[in-house]
Motif scaffolding. Structure first.
Motif, PDB file in Angstrom:
ATOM      1  N   ASP A 129       1.743   1.531 -16.092  1.00  0.00           N
ATOM      2  CA  ASP A 129       2.321   1.850 -17.405  1.00  0.00           C
ATOM      3  C   ASP A 129       3.022   0.633 -18.003  1.00  0.00           C
ATOM      4  N   LYS A 130       3.703  -0.140 -17.171  1.00  0.00           N
ATOM      5  CA  LYS A 130       4.405  -1.339 -17.665  1.00  0.00           C
ATOM      6  C   LYS A 130       3.412  -2.341 -18.252  1.00  0.00           C
ATOM      7  N   VAL A 131       2.303  -2.554 -17.554  1.00  0.00           N
ATOM      8  CA  VAL A 131       1.292  -3.505 -18.038  1.00  0.00           C
ATOM      9  C   VAL A 131       0.667  -2.992 -19.335  1.00  0.00           C
ATOM     10  N   ASP A 132       0.351  -1.681 -19.368  1.00  0.00           N
ATOM     11  CA  ASP A 132      -0.235  -1.098 -20.589  1.00  0.00           C
ATOM     12  C   ASP A 132       0.733  -1.203 -21.764  1.00  0.00           C
ATOM     13  N   THR A 133       2.006  -0.916 -21.507  1.00  0.00           N
ATOM     14  CA  THR A 133       3.012  -0.967 -22.574  1.00  0.00           C
ATOM     15  C   THR A 133       3.136  -2.374 -23.129  1.00  0.00           C
ATOM     16  N   PRO A 180       4.519   7.295  -7.733  1.00  0.00           N
ATOM     17  CA  PRO A 180       5.210   7.060  -9.019  1.00  0.00           C
ATOM     18  C   PRO A 180       5.420   5.580  -9.296  1.00  0.00           C
ATOM     19  N   GLU A 181       5.680   4.793  -8.221  1.00  0.00           N
ATOM     20  CA  GLU A 181       5.868   3.349  -8.417  1.00  0.00           C
ATOM     21  C   GLU A 181       4.565   2.681  -8.849  1.00  0.00           C
ATOM     22  N   GLY A 182       3.456   3.127  -8.276  1.00  0.00           N
ATOM     23  CA  GLY A 182       2.173   2.555  -8.659  1.00  0.00           C
ATOM     24  C   GLY A 182       1.821   2.876 -10.101  1.00  0.00           C
ATOM     25  N   ASP A 223       0.827  -1.207   0.000  1.00  0.00           N
ATOM     26  CA  ASP A 223       0.000   0.000   0.000  1.00  0.00           C
ATOM     27  C   ASP A 223       0.862   1.259   0.000  1.00  0.00           C
ATOM     28  N   GLU A 224       1.935   1.249   0.820  1.00  0.00           N
ATOM     29  CA  GLU A 224       2.813   2.408   0.889  1.00  0.00           C
ATOM     30  C   GLU A 224       3.616   2.579  -0.402  1.00  0.00           C
ATOM     31  N   LEU A 225       3.896   1.465  -1.100  1.00  0.00           N
ATOM     32  CA  LEU A 225       4.663   1.526  -2.338  1.00  0.00           C
ATOM     33  C   LEU A 225       3.824   2.067  -3.496  1.00  0.00           C
ATOM     34  N   PHE A 226       2.537   1.687  -3.540  1.00  0.00           N
ATOM     35  CA  PHE A 226       1.699   2.008  -4.696  1.00  0.00           C
ATOM     36  C   PHE A 226       0.753   3.188  -4.483  1.00  0.00           C
ATOM     37  N   PHE A 227       0.344   3.428  -3.238  1.00  0.00           N
ATOM     38  CA  PHE A 227      -0.743   4.390  -3.020  1.00  0.00           C
ATOM     39  C   PHE A 227      -0.326   5.512  -2.075  1.00  0.00           C
TER      40      PHE A 227
END
Length: 509
Positions: free
Chosen positions: A138-142, A131-133, A120-124
């Motif tokens: 973006d990685k999945v979309d790419t 930025p990590e979230g 939670d702290e990493l993504f939200f």
């Protein structure tokens, strides 16, 4: 329990009931956490297996592309792009999982991975993404968009990719509201559940690769099986004939399928009846000296319609030969230290009437089949002479380059490169060497090798199995360590190999 006025005794009973439910929930939670952990292990094993299968498929496609560039080279270009894109997303997720579990000493203590704070702290950050979230989205979309671009918008895999790697808002069940994909899938979940979710995405990547490469290959192979893509092949017993000889050989389909018997054959404008086991047997006069064509059509019935497969070839009728034909059976060079097979023939002359000798090596054998063992030089020469039926003597020679045996590869359990295996397996497995892409069958014997365990001194081992000293340093290795087996000394058929490439072992426990 919440309505009305309750006595002190009723309040106490209700409190104990709530505590009891909480205890049950706690026990169930531990079981669920363990279940997620075991599921993650299975997914990791499956990903490793699928990786091996995918690598084999990529190698198969590469081989076909080298052999049939017109048909398979464009598919290989697509496959290579998908492989690169998939590897990038897979590696990113693996690094992300490492970040999430960096502070956990025992990676298999699943029941302790019940906290949500790390991810939670990493993504939200509040109602927004860190930025990590955003990078994860973006990685999945790419990846999804890149694979769709590679395959084209009309590919049957577009719906699959859009389903497996969708980052669209998720509908909240039972409401008309939606939630952000990242929040719906990862916010507030126990750490082990999120780790398993990430491993499942890696599995989706591997399965997507597998499905696409199999479809690329299968589509071309299915196309090749259609009768419209068959080609008639003229296989003559010889490429040139003396005047007065008969031209002999076969006309067959590309697959050499004896069960496919043609309805009729037209050869050089005439009906031809000499058909045996799906093959058109050629037996006709050769004609005068010069070039002659063999062409016609093989007719089959397919789905109630006549399908005609054309064939065309040519042959030459030539005078008596003046030079011999010499060819290496397996390659255009001969190897030092090996018994190299050589075939020698002269059109119109029987093998037992040939006089064959060699310089630059020792020669043995006869009747067209010889063995040459090269010497210390750089070239070997095969000399051939014969007397033709006309009384004329023919002399010829062919020169071959002499090369050393190429570098062998170290192996464990017949596996090369980096091998994953348990520590106990390495301790009891012999170290071998081989030349997997070499045409000769060699008996390679390992004499000695060196083993290097991270953080420990290098141990020299004589023989093929780990010595007591080697096993002692191996016992200090940990899971994930790379054990290097190098400086392998070996012989091939008694000949000292100049170089043997190392083999690395990644310990799985």
């Amino acid at each position: 329990m919440a309505g009305g006025k309750m006595s002190a005794r009723q309040k106490m009973i209700n409190l104990m009931y709530l505590v009891f439910i909480a205890m049950l929930a706690l026990n169930m939670s531990k079981e669920v956490l363990s279940a997620f952990g075991f599921m993650n292990e299975k997914l990791v094993e499956n990903n490793a297996s699928t990786t091996l299968k995918n690598n084999s498929a990529y190698e198969n496609l590469a081989t076909k592309a080298s052999e049939q560039a017109a048909k398979f080279a464009p598919l290989k270009v697509q496959a290579d792009k998908i492989k690169k894109t998939s590897a990038e997303l897979y590696a990113y997720i693996e690094e992300l999982k490492g970040t999430l579990t960096a502070g956990i000493e025992d990676k298999q203590a699943y029941e302790s991975m019940d906290k949500t704070a790390v991810l939670d702290e990493l993504f939200f950050k509040g109602n927004k993404f860190t930025p990590e979230g955003q990078e994860f989205i973006d990685k999945v979309d790419t990846y999804r968009n890149s694979v769709i671009t590679t395959l084209g918008p009309n590919s049957k895999f577009v719906p699959v990719l859009e389903g497996r790697f969708s980052t669209k808002d998720v509908e909240i069940q039972g409401t008309n509201k939606t939630n952000k994909w990242l929040k719906a899938r990862y916010e507030g979940f126990p750490l082990i559940a999120s780790i398993t979710n990430l491993t499942q995405m890696q599995a989706d990547v591997k399965n997507t690769e597998s499905d696409i490469v199999a479809d690329l290959l299968g589509g071309k192979l299915e196309e090749a099986l259609s009768l419209t893509n068959y080609k008639g092949i003229v296989a003559l017993d010889k490429n040139a004939y003396f005047a007065g000889e008969k031209v002999t050989g076969k006309i067959v389909l590309g697959r050499y399928d004896a069960t496919m018997v043609p309805d009729n054959v037209t050869l050089n404008g005439k009906d031809y009846k000499n058909i045996q086991s799906g093959q058109v047997i050629i037996d006709m006069p050769s004609g005068n000296i010069g070039n002659h064509d063999i062409k016609g059509k093989i007719a089959f019935t397919q789905n109630g319609e006549i399908v005609e497969v054309p064939f065309e070839s040519s042959y030459s009728v030539i005078p008596e030969p003046s030079t011999a034909v010499v060819s290496a059976d397996k390659m255009n060079v001969v190897y030092r230290g090996l018994s190299n097979p050589i075939s020698v023939s002269l059109p119109g002359v029987s093998d037992n009437n040939l006089r064959v000798s060699a310089t630059g090596g020792s020669l043995s054998g006869g009747r067209g089949k010889y063995i040459i063992k090269p010497g210390a030089g750089n070239t070997a020469v095969i000399n051939v002479s014969a007397t033709l039926s006309s009384g004329k003597t023919v002399n010829s020679k062919s020169t071959f380059r002499i090369k050393d045996i190429p570098a062998a590869m170290g192996s464990v359990r017949n596996q090369y490169g980096t091998v994953r295996m348990p520590k106990s397996g390495l301790a009891n497995s012999p170290i071998s060497a081989g030349l997997p892409d070499f045409e000769f069958d060699l008996k390679i014997s390992v004499q000695s090798f060196k083993i290097k365990v991270p953080g420990e001194l290098t141990i020299i081992v004589n023989g093929t199995t780990l010595s007591a000293a080697a096993k002692k340093v191996l016992s200090k290795a940990r899971r994930g360590d790379i054990i290097n087996i190098y400086d392998i000394k070996a012989t091939a058929n008694g000949y000292n190999l100049k170089k043997v490439l190392p083999v690395n072992i990644e310990l799985t426990n």
